[in-house]
Design an enzyme around this catalytic site. Structure first.
Site, PDB file in Angstrom:
ATOM      1  N   SER A 240       0.849  -1.187   0.000  1.00 37.18           N
ATOM      2  CA  SER A 240       0.000   0.000   0.000  1.00 37.18           C
ATOM      3  C   SER A 240       0.887   1.240   0.000  1.00 37.18           C
ATOM      4  CB  SER A 240      -0.910   0.004   1.231  1.00 37.18           C
ATOM      5  OG  SER A 240      -0.116   0.200   2.383  1.00 37.18           O
ATOM      6  N   LYS A 241       0.218   2.369  -0.006  1.00 36.34           N
ATOM      7  CA  LYS A 241       0.930   3.651  -0.112  1.00 36.34           C
ATOM      8  C   LYS A 241       2.032   3.806   0.924  1.00 36.34           C
ATOM      9  CE  LYS A 241      -1.702   7.071  -2.539  1.00 36.34           C
ATOM     10  NZ  LYS A 241      -3.078   6.536  -2.705  1.00 36.34           N
ATOM     11  N   ARG A 242       1.761   3.298   2.139  1.00 37.28           N
ATOM     12  CA  ARG A 242       2.752   3.564   3.190  1.00 37.28           C
ATOM     13  C   ARG A 242       4.043   2.796   2.968  1.00 37.28           C
ATOM     14  NH1 ARG A 242       2.211  -0.604   6.826  1.00 37.28           N
ATOM     15  NH2 ARG A 242       0.430  -1.813   6.081  1.00 37.28           N
ATOM     16  N   HIS A 243       4.061   1.834   2.032  1.00 40.22           N
ATOM     17  CA  HIS A 243       5.308   1.147   1.722  1.00 40.22           C
ATOM     18  C   HIS A 243       6.140   1.908   0.692  1.00 40.22           C
ATOM     19  CE1 HIS A 243       2.888  -2.440   3.097  1.00 40.22           C
ATOM     20  NE2 HIS A 243       3.919  -2.419   3.909  1.00 40.22           N
ATOM     21  N   GLY A 244       5.658   3.075   0.270  1.00 38.86           N
ATOM     22  CA  GLY A 244       6.379   3.828  -0.753  1.00 38.86           C
ATOM     23  C   GLY A 244       5.771   3.556  -2.110  1.00 38.86           C
TER      24      GLY A 244
END
Ligand code: GLU
Length: 468
Positions: A240-244
């Site tokens: 997801s987004k929080r993984h970059g």
């Protein structure tokens, strides 16, 4: 299994970004087609007319082109095939494997409630009704799915997966407005494109059961299925987004090379022994869909960086120069005539430590600076009177030097330091400041060779004339 030539396909829905999972699916389809001497096709699943803008479709073309995974034939656009989808449904109605369902929205809602209460799937009373009883009102066309028995998916990755037919409802094939549903369109398109192997994300495994029933309803043979595990973030949760980065374009913008991405993505769910680094040719020779593992793959930035550094060190300097020039341009760095050639010359001296082309761009800046270089405070501090005098003698030594290469200049620097009766440590830091203006630069001889003799002498002259 038949011995028809293999045909694979990638069937992305244009959403405005090309997900890294789609890139990996494309790669596995490409690898399998190349490995078997088959064909690899592209179908744009553009039936969501609002999302499927021309720009969103272009994102897919650009992503595949950047990855080097362009299809072997012109793309097929799903939305343009609505007539074929409707024709297939008409055929199913004739064959008795589909029926018109005239349930009103209220009736459907009541049936849903009843089905939920009874723990079964929705069934329409029109399934077994005579066509003569057809009322004059809107209808959907549903698949007349078997009520009993099992549907077996012999998946190349997941193994045998069994679905109980009683749990599969009569899925809608055509909506009241006559438009085809997703599963119907996929089956008709895959069949008519001659697709022999459907390799895709395992979020579509349930669809494989439903699609198998549609194949049967049409009297067609289903393809070989291979459902790939999802790509997870480094922490093992869904990417997801929080993984970059998630989109192919983001990886490109972060300075990864497509060949590094291919090597890296191939390793996400597939591998060849302990081999970490392999060429496209090796991957093609080794790849078999049966060797893909069923467990989710984890994104590992360290491995990706390691691979990218490897491919940066292998790449043609002229190609890297063009990539770096584009990065510098985006940073509003003023490029001049001859800078591309200068970059191609400098890059081999600075690339060993670069994990991305962004880092490579940081590493070349010292060489592109225009004379006279602004001197940092540290540089001014290091340029003492004594050093200045020494650099005047060093300049003369450089001016008389013929061969301008790393070993010759290393030897010159060493013997010069000796003749001055000092260690190289007395010369190096100030000289680096003079040559780089405080920007990151390779070691002394590397910096001198990357700059070339004239520019090196010029930068020394500038420093010597400073406040001298
Ligand atoms: N369009 C689907 C997706 O983007 C893929 C369908 C398929 O591969 O069958 O997830």
């Amino acid at each position: 299994m038949s011995d028809k030539p293999v045909v694979t396909r990638i069937a992305p829905s244009p959403t405005g970004a090309m997900h890294i999972g789609t890139a990996r699916t494309a790669l596995f389809n490409w690898l399998y087609a190349r490995h078997t001497g088959g064909k690899y096709l592209l179908r744009v699943e553009d039936t969501d007319r609002e999302r499927s803008t021309q720009a969103a479709v272009q994102v897919i073309f650009d992503g595949l082109a950047w990855l080097g995974l362009e299809a072997d034939e012109a793309p097929v656009f799903q939305a343009s095939r609505a007539d074929r989808h409707a024709a297939a449904v008409a055929e199913m109605l004739t064959r008795g494997s589909a029926y018109r369902d005239y349930m009103t929205p209220d009736e459907l809602e009541a049936e849903r409630t009843a089905a939920r209460a009874e723990g079964r799937v929705v069934r329409s009373p029109w399934r077994d009704a005579s066509p003569n009883d057809a009322p004059d009102r809107p209808f959907v066309v549903r698949l007349k799915a078997p009520l009993e028995g099992e549907t077996l998916i012999g998946d190349q990755v997941k193994g045998a997966v069994t679905f109980q037919n009683k749990d599969l409802d009569d899925l809608i094939l055509l909506r009241t407005d006559g438009t085809p549903t997703y599963n119907l369109a996929v089956v008709v398109d895959d069949h008519e494109m001659g697709v022999t192997h459907v390799i895709r994300g395992d979020d579509h495994l349930n669809n494989a059961a439903r699609q198998t029933l549609i194949y049967q309803g049409l009297g067609w043979t289903p393809p070989v299925w291979a459902h790939l595990p999802l790509i997870h973030g480094p922490d093992g949760t869904k990417l997801s987004k929080r993984h970059g980065a998630q989109a192919v374009s983001e990886f490109a913008d972060m300075g990864y090379l497509p060949e590094a991405m291919r090597n890296y993505l191939a390793k996400l769910g597939w591998g060849h022994g302990d081999d970490e680094i392999f060429s496209d040719e090796q991957a093609v020779a080794w790849f078999d869909i049966k060797d893909v593992v069923g467990a989710p793959a984890r994104l590992d930035w360290d491995k990706l960086n390691h691979l990218n550094n490897h491919y940066i060190r292998l790449a043609e300097p002229a190609r890297l120069a063009a990539l770096v020039a584009a990065i510098l341009k985006s940073r509003d760095w003023p490029l001049h005539d001859g800078d591309l050639a200068r970059l191609a010359h400098v890059i081999p001296f600075v690339r060993d430590g670069a994990k991305t082309t962004l880092e490579l761009a940081d590493a070349v800046v010292f060489a592109l600076k225009r004379r006279p270089l602004a001197m940092t405070d540290k540089g001014k501090e290091l340029l003492t009177e004594e050093t200045r005098e020494r650099f005047a003698r060093l300049r003369a030594a450089y001016a008389g030097q013929g061969a301008w290469d790393v070993p010759s200049l290393e030897a010159l620097n060493r013997s010069f330091a000796e003749s001055e009766g000092v260690g190289l440590g007395k010369i190096g830091p100030a000289l680096r400041q003079v040559l780089s203006g405080g920007s990151p630069a390779p070691d002394l001889a590397g910096a001198l060779v990357s700059l070339g003799k004239d520019e090196s002498l010029g930068r020394l002259d500038d420093a010597l004339s400073l406040g001298g």
